[in-house]
Design a protein around this motif. Sequence first.
Motif, PDB file in Angstrom:
ATOM      1  N   VAL A 175       9.922   6.658  -0.246  1.00 32.59           N
ATOM      2  CA  VAL A 175       8.951   6.902  -1.553  1.00 32.59           C
ATOM      3  C   VAL A 175       7.959   6.034  -1.410  1.00 32.59           C
ATOM      4  N   ALA A 176       6.655   6.476  -1.578  1.00 34.29           N
ATOM      5  CA  ALA A 176       5.476   5.610  -1.573  1.00 34.29           C
ATOM      6  C   ALA A 176       5.018   5.605  -3.019  1.00 34.29           C
ATOM      7  N   LEU A 177       4.597   4.538  -3.647  1.00 26.88           N
ATOM      8  CA  LEU A 177       4.060   4.285  -4.854  1.00 26.88           C
ATOM      9  C   LEU A 177       2.703   3.553  -4.700  1.00 26.88           C
ATOM     10  N   ARG A 178       1.743   4.574  -5.017  1.00 25.34           N
ATOM     11  CA  ARG A 178       0.094   4.100  -4.641  1.00 25.34           C
ATOM     12  C   ARG A 178      -0.417   3.349  -6.060  1.00 25.34           C
ATOM     13  N   THR A 179      -0.825   2.337  -6.044  1.00 26.80           N
ATOM     14  CA  THR A 179      -1.698   1.630  -7.054  1.00 26.80           C
ATOM     15  C   THR A 179      -3.197   1.548  -6.633  1.00 26.80           C
ATOM     16  N   ASP A 180      -3.854   0.897  -7.769  1.00 17.07           N
ATOM     17  CA  ASP A 180      -5.169   0.796  -7.235  1.00 17.07           C
ATOM     18  C   ASP A 180      -5.439  -0.443  -6.151  1.00 17.07           C
ATOM     19  N   ALA A 181      -4.353  -1.494  -6.023  1.00 16.85           N
ATOM     20  CA  ALA A 181      -4.564  -2.478  -5.283  1.00 16.85           C
ATOM     21  C   ALA A 181      -3.657  -2.178  -3.778  1.00 16.85           C
ATOM     22  N   LEU A 192      10.314   4.849  10.100  1.00 17.85           N
ATOM     23  CA  LEU A 192       8.836   4.301  10.374  1.00 17.85           C
ATOM     24  C   LEU A 192       8.100   5.526  10.170  1.00 17.85           C
ATOM     25  N   GLU A 193       8.365   6.849  10.559  1.00 16.54           N
ATOM     26  CA  GLU A 193       7.554   8.178  10.795  1.00 16.54           C
ATOM     27  C   GLU A 193       7.784   8.569   9.347  1.00 16.54           C
ATOM     28  N   THR A 194       8.996   8.545   8.752  1.00 12.38           N
ATOM     29  CA  THR A 194       8.995   8.972   7.321  1.00 12.38           C
ATOM     30  C   THR A 194       8.184   8.243   6.375  1.00 12.38           C
ATOM     31  N   ALA A 195       8.054   6.733   6.311  1.00 16.15           N
ATOM     32  CA  ALA A 195       7.372   5.889   5.573  1.00 16.15           C
ATOM     33  C   ALA A 195       5.931   6.174   5.885  1.00 16.15           C
ATOM     34  N   ALA A 196       5.554   6.631   7.239  1.00 18.97           N
ATOM     35  CA  ALA A 196       4.105   7.132   7.188  1.00 18.97           C
ATOM     36  C   ALA A 196       3.630   8.318   6.655  1.00 18.97           C
ATOM     37  N   LEU A 197       4.580   9.189   6.631  1.00 21.94           N
ATOM     38  CA  LEU A 197       4.402  10.310   5.756  1.00 21.94           C
ATOM     39  C   LEU A 197       4.425  10.310   4.411  1.00 21.94           C
ATOM     40  N   ALA A 198       5.341   9.351   3.716  1.00 24.17           N
ATOM     41  CA  ALA A 198       4.937   9.282   2.378  1.00 24.17           C
ATOM     42  C   ALA A 198       3.653   8.316   2.048  1.00 24.17           C
ATOM     43  N   LEU A 199       3.376   7.439   2.815  1.00 24.08           N
ATOM     44  CA  LEU A 199       2.115   6.640   2.508  1.00 24.08           C
ATOM     45  C   LEU A 199       0.847   7.640   2.731  1.00 24.08           C
ATOM     46  N   HIS A 200       0.857   8.398   3.895  1.00 22.57           N
ATOM     47  CA  HIS A 200      -0.285   9.324   3.908  1.00 22.57           C
ATOM     48  C   HIS A 200      -0.392  10.284   2.721  1.00 22.57           C
ATOM     49  N   VAL A 229      -0.687   5.397 -11.193  1.00 25.87           N
ATOM     50  CA  VAL A 229      -0.263   5.342  -9.942  1.00 25.87           C
ATOM     51  C   VAL A 229      -0.150   6.735  -9.501  1.00 25.87           C
ATOM     52  N   ARG A 230       0.307   7.003  -8.147  1.00 26.91           N
ATOM     53  CA  ARG A 230       0.291   8.087  -7.664  1.00 26.91           C
ATOM     54  C   ARG A 230       1.696   7.849  -6.696  1.00 26.91           C
ATOM     55  N   THR A 231       2.687   8.964  -6.884  1.00 25.70           N
ATOM     56  CA  THR A 231       3.891   8.697  -6.103  1.00 25.70           C
ATOM     57  C   THR A 231       4.187   9.924  -5.074  1.00 25.70           C
ATOM     58  N   ALA A 232       4.665   9.550  -4.009  1.00 28.47           N
ATOM     59  CA  ALA A 232       4.750  10.763  -2.810  1.00 28.47           C
ATOM     60  C   ALA A 232       6.118  10.500  -2.249  1.00 28.47           C
ATOM     61  N   VAL A 233       6.863  11.639  -2.203  1.00 28.84           N
ATOM     62  CA  VAL A 233       8.355  11.533  -1.344  1.00 28.84           C
ATOM     63  C   VAL A 233       8.294  12.160  -0.069  1.00 28.84           C
ATOM     64  N   ALA A 234       8.720  11.496   1.069  1.00 35.72           N
ATOM     65  CA  ALA A 234       8.870  12.265   2.297  1.00 35.72           C
ATOM     66  C   ALA A 234      10.101  12.557   2.693  1.00 35.72           C
ATOM     67  N   ILE A 235      10.604  13.418   3.171  1.00 34.79           N
ATOM     68  CA  ILE A 235      11.814  13.703   3.571  1.00 34.79           C
ATOM     69  C   ILE A 235      11.982  14.116   5.169  1.00 34.79           C
ATOM     70  N   LYS A 236      12.559  13.379   6.133  1.00 32.28           N
ATOM     71  CA  LYS A 236      12.330  13.723   7.536  1.00 32.28           C
ATOM     72  C   LYS A 236      13.829  13.461   8.269  1.00 32.28           C
ATOM     73  N   SER A 237      14.169  14.588   8.766  1.00 36.58           N
ATOM     74  CA  SER A 237      15.469  14.576   9.705  1.00 36.58           C
ATOM     75  C   SER A 237      15.391  13.928  11.004  1.00 36.58           C
ATOM     76  N   ARG A 297      10.829  13.836 -10.636  1.00 37.79           N
ATOM     77  CA  ARG A 297      10.619  14.549 -12.024  1.00 37.79           C
ATOM     78  C   ARG A 297       9.653  13.310 -12.652  1.00 37.79           C
ATOM     79  N   SER A 298       9.257  12.329 -12.070  1.00 41.63           N
ATOM     80  CA  SER A 298       8.322  11.364 -12.869  1.00 41.63           C
ATOM     81  C   SER A 298       7.085  12.155 -12.842  1.00 41.63           C
ATOM     82  N   GLY A 299       6.325  11.900 -13.870  1.00 40.61           N
ATOM     83  CA  GLY A 299       4.766  12.374 -14.269  1.00 40.61           C
ATOM     84  C   GLY A 299       3.827  11.940 -13.236  1.00 40.61           C
ATOM     85  N   THR A 300       4.320  10.960 -12.315  1.00 41.30           N
ATOM     86  CA  THR A 300       3.300  10.290 -11.361  1.00 41.30           C
ATOM     87  C   THR A 300       3.608  11.086  -9.831  1.00 41.30           C
TER      88      THR A 300
END
Length: 314
Positions: free
Chosen positions: A130-136, A271-279, A112-120, A165-168
């Motif tokens: 928080v976006a959690l990317r898996t193979d699927a 929505l813009e925050t979610a888009a940044l995390a996904l990207h 898995v790969r995790t990304a965190v986006a913070i947007k004011s 703090r997660s390893g992902t």
Amino acid sequence: AISSAGTFFMDLRNNVKSGRKKDACWLEWGVDKLHEKDDLDAIYDSNPSIGLKMAAGKSVSLRKLLNFNGSVESFNTEHLGYWPSQSKERAIDITRWDDLTVTSLPTIHGDVRTAVAIKSNDNDGIDIAVALRTDATTYIHMLPQIDIARQGIEPVWDAIKKYIRSGTCKAIVIDGKVGQFEILKLLSKHGYWNLQKKGSSQRKVSLTSPLDMAQAASTIITSTIEKTVSPLAQPALRAAVEDAGKRAPRGSSSGIQGFKSMSGRVDVNPLETAALALHASLKQRMPGDREEIADTKDRPSNGWGEDMSWGSPL
């Protein structure tokens, strides 16, 4: 907020659906897109009282609906619960979005790969995705919005620490002028940013540019069409998707720079925050290239351990 007589119900609907109004309930039977006037499934789904006797002998008649002489849009608005702001200008098809929505995070195996986006936003509010990317697919989860004017900046760290703090976790993205320096100071305090160094590529942390936001907006639109994103069911995010149109670059009538509220009354920042995390999550290679991080305290040994639960949808 002040509403005119013509916008009162739209304002009430948007405020309840986005979670801003806590003391009201909105029940709605309607459609998200235009249907033909003889679409019986849409008519029955939008009019559960068809055939029932109402007060003063009035009733909703199927024959009356089928004999409607107005336009298709008028029919949808008057008899199918269609809201005029739900137009073709919407950036993301809300029906497709709903089909991709999940109510909880499944048990995940493999890389898995995790990304965190913070947007004011413009009102001292901080949205965190928080976006959690898996193979699927890539799961997207919105954390509760933080009012830094009232709560201060420390709750931001409390919200994100178990994820970064997660390893992902491979990316922390910060966007928006409000509170940006305070967020950097907060990350520096916990070992994730060095304020003495210049540049935006220190460890996992990056500050976004207009190009990043444009690419992120395009990414979430494409991922929705290709069915490679799985957002958790959360009212504020859905309300943003439902009302979001494409925000074109300044001085241009085409292209996309981000999202805008079509009604002018819904905050599309989630929505813009979610888009940044996904990207950000999709930019990370799968699998491999483990990266050491400054603070290893309390890191779950298996990446997403039991204390990495995403919690209940808002």
